[in-house]
Design an enzyme around this catalytic site. Structure first.
Site, mmCIF file in Angstrom:
data_model
loop_
_atom_site.group_PDB
_atom_site.id
_atom_site.type_symbol
_atom_site.label_atom_id
_atom_site.label_comp_id
_atom_site.label_asym_id
_atom_site.label_seq_id
_atom_site.Cartn_x
_atom_site.Cartn_y
_atom_site.Cartn_z
ATOM 1 C CB SER A 123 -0.934 0.006 1.215
ATOM 2 O OG SER A 123 -0.184 -0.020 2.425
ATOM 3 C CG HIS A 144 -2.557 -0.645 -3.235
ATOM 4 N ND1 HIS A 144 -2.838 0.639 -2.838
ATOM 5 C CD2 HIS A 144 -2.888 -1.438 -2.191
ATOM 6 C CE1 HIS A 144 -3.313 0.624 -1.605
ATOM 7 N NE2 HIS A 144 -3.350 -0.629 -1.192
ATOM 8 C CD GLU A 156 -3.281 3.619 -5.285
ATOM 9 O OE1 GLU A 156 -3.501 4.826 -5.095
ATOM 10 O OE2 GLU A 156 -2.647 2.911 -4.483
ATOM 11 C CG ASN A 195 -2.866 4.232 1.640
ATOM 12 O OD1 ASN A 195 -3.996 4.359 2.091
ATOM 13 N ND2 ASN A 195 -2.303 3.045 1.476
#
Length: 656
Positions: A123, A144, A156, A195
């Site tokens: 992540s 991801h 991702e 994130n």
């Protein structure tokens, strides 16, 4: 390697993410090897896949045959060579520890065929650094997924410094073949996109409380009800796991510097082993307390400005480093974080100059590096916004919440396009719906099809959380009138209107469908008017229009009980004209619209006028509805209903 060459996918790690990714791959028809270091761990992961597939089949989301074939496609193994010896793609989803991942890739590189592509589900960790322990860094990228992988659309796809373009293109194709929406992360930057926005947001929330600027309840009320995010920032931290947030933040801090220093409150919460829902307590108490509860009317403008400014600054940094275009940043955060709009769009709406001023004021007050304005944010402000100034023709309509197309010469198709938010209705959507109706009225279309994007909802109703943050009677009356008039344009439109319904049609979504001339729905669709659960009444025509379709007694039943009704029942009630299998909806609904478009346009127009004119005094009823909606929106009962919306608790209405 081409997509059609991929047959076997190995997933390393049988935990929550690993078994979820394996299930997604199996559902897409791939032969899957699920590997972990111990037999009981990998077997538990496989049993979780079996349980999930059975649930999907039980809910008719997938067929029994697909569920069984997906189970048969997954082989749980422990030996690395057995797992990866003939793999075309390996997706690693083990613990987020750089050294452990490096050890695994060193072992994997020795047994995997030369053709095999490696993809890490990390992540936030560096794809480049991981790739460099292998002899195939050009065949290494990030892939991801988001939790839970079976439900979340976003993947991702991340470039490392050595990743070949063919690798990311193929992995993006693979994600699409798995039914996901890939977003390309062009550069290997800590946190990637989602994130990189969410973790600083949660950290800033902690700093605001640490520095006595606001309380946890004020921050979460602001985040959820004022900014319209799916949950409060502290509630999100408890959901993700506060240890996970801290781990990612520590990595960002090590790589990127003091702007990502963890707030003392976050560190202390983790030190106290209050990790969130998984431990029964975090910022909220889930075992002995009520959980994440906060009032919908405790939001503060200064808190909203600070949180928006921090997200805008991170967006500016991603733009500045060419990690992704702002459109992709917005798309990723909407899909991965459930935001109603992306951070760039939210910042543009608020005004970048004001957000820069908020950052500068915070920096002057604290001197903290997290408030240093990024060059990317300043450049965006100079450009007139992240999305730039409008150079388009003033007459051209650019929709953000809708998609308007013309699938055939005589049929217009209007799609509610907020699938990440269950196509819930915001004031912006109502405004754009009206503009789209203007376009349709000015076109040569002879029938209109209205649908909702995605397969979860036609429209799950109004964005009640957003309404609660600024609830007052005058605005609520105007909102009710706006919704009544906007949906009502389908009734007065001169051409026939077909609603194609798949998934939830609740509240304002059912009121929208009610205004169509005919309705076709999938057998998995769900209907209802749940407004009484919020202490209000249907405010967009439900009290007046539904009775004309199913009779007053049935309409009262639907509204007073707040029950959910399946498609078969609503067909029996006379609300639906046809119920079809999910895969047949597009053909059935569009086919009906095309059949109607072939009919006599003048006769159809005057027939609609006659039906509309022959009703009793609906306009008077609509005005009473609007006034009542405005009165109820300001009551304690409404705030009580909204506060329990995401809770298992029933609202305790007081009649106040």
């Amino acid at each position: 390697m081409e997509l059609e060459d991929i047959d076997t996918i190995t997933v390393l790690g049988a935990g929550t993410m690993g078994h979820g990714i394996a299930e997604v791959a199996a559902l897409a028809g791939y032969d899957v090897r699920l590997r972990d270091i111990e037999e009981d761990i990998v077997q538990d992961g496989y049993e979780q896949i079996e349980w999930s597939l059975d649930k999907l089949a039980e809910k008719d989301i997938i067929g029994d045959d697909l569920a069984e074939s997906a189970k048969d496609s997954v082989t749980p193994v422990v030996d690395m060579e057995e797992a990866a010896g003939d793999a075309d793609v390996v997706i690693e989803a083990i613990i987020e520890e750089m050294d452990i991942k490096k050890d695994v890739y060193t072992e994997l590189d020795e047994v995997a065929p030369d053709r095999t592509i490696f993809a890490s589900n990390t992540s936030s960790l560096s794809i480049t650094e991981l790739s460099e322990v292998t002899d195939r860094p050009e065949q290494f990228c990030g892939m991801h997924f988001f939790n839970p992988p079976v439900q979340m659309d976003l993947v991702e796809v991340i470039n490392g410094e050595h990743t070949a373009e063919e690798t990311t293109e193929l992995v993006a194709e693979l994600a699409e073949d798995m039914g996901k929406s890939p977003v390309h992360v062009r550069k290997d930057e800590p946190g990637f996109i989602v994130n990189r926005i969410l973790v600083p947001l949660m950290n800033e929330a902690c700093w605001l409380v640490d520095e006595d600027v606001a309380t946890i309840e004020e921050v979460d009320s602001t985040t959820s009800y004022d900014l319209g995010l799916p949950m409060g920032a502290f509630e999100l931290g408890d959901q993700v796991g506060n240890d996970v947030t801290l781990h990612v933040l520590n990595y960002m801090h090590d790589v990127l510097g003091d702007a990502y220093e963890p707030a003392p409150l976050l560190q202390q919460t983790v030190d106290d082993e209050k990790l969130g829902k998984k431990t029964g307590a975090g910022f909220y108490d889930y075992d002995d307390g009520p959980g994440a509860e906060y009032p919908p009317d405790a939001g503060r403008e200064d808190v909203a400005d600070r949180l928006l400014a921090v997200m805008a600054n991170e967006t500016g940094k991603l733009r500045q480093k060419d990690v992704a275009p702002v459109d992709d940043i917005d798309e990723a955060v909407k899909l991965g974080g459930g935001f109603p709009d992306g951070p760039a769009k939210m910042a543009d709406k608020e005004g970048l100059d004001g957000l820069i001023e908020a950052l500068e004021a915070a920096y002057d007050e604290t001197g903290h590096a997290r408030y240093e304005v990024s060059d990317g944010l300043r450049e965006a402000a100079e450009d007139g916004g992240f999305h730039g100034g409008s150079d388009d023709d003033e007459d051209e309509v650019d929709f953000e919440t809708l998609a308007l197309s013309f699938p055939s010469e005589d049929v217009a198709h209007l799609e509610l396009d907020r699938p990440h938010q269950m196509n819930t209705v915001t004031p912006e959507l109502l405004e754009e719906f009206g503009a789209a109706m203007d376009e349709i009225e000015g076109s040569d279309a002879r029938a209109l099809l209205v649908t909702g994007a995605g397969d979860r909802a036609f429209c799950a109703g109004a964005d009640a959380a957003g309404m609660a943050s600024s609830a007052n009677p005058i605005d609520a009356i105007e909102l009710s009138r706006l919704g009544q008039d906007t949906w009502g344009r389908l009734e007065t439109l001169s051409i026939p209107v077909v609603a194609g319904i798949d998934g939830y049609a609740l509240g304002g979504g059912m009121e929208l469908a009610t205004c169509a001339d005919m309705r076709v729905a999938t057998d998995r669709s769900t209907f209802g008017q749940p407004e009484h659960n919020l202490g209000i009444l249907p405010g967009w025509g439900g009290t007046q229009r539904l009775k004309h379709l199913i009779g007053e007694s049935r309409a009262k039943e639907v509204i007073f009980t707040c029950d959910h009704y399946d498609a078969e029942t609503m067909e029996d009630y006379g609300f639906l004209n046809e119920v079809v299998e999910p895969g047949e909806l597009e053909e059935a609904a569009l086919g009906l619209a095309e059949d109607l478009a072939a009919g006599p346009p003048l006769a159809q127009e005057y027939t609609k006028r006659a039906f509309y004119a022959g009703r009793d005094d609906t306009e008077a009823g609509l005005e009473v509805e609007a006034q009542a909606f405005g009165h109820l929106i300001g009551t304690d009962d409404f705030l009580e209903g909204v506060s329990k919306m995401q809770s298992d608790e029933d609202p305790d209405f007081s009649g106040q």
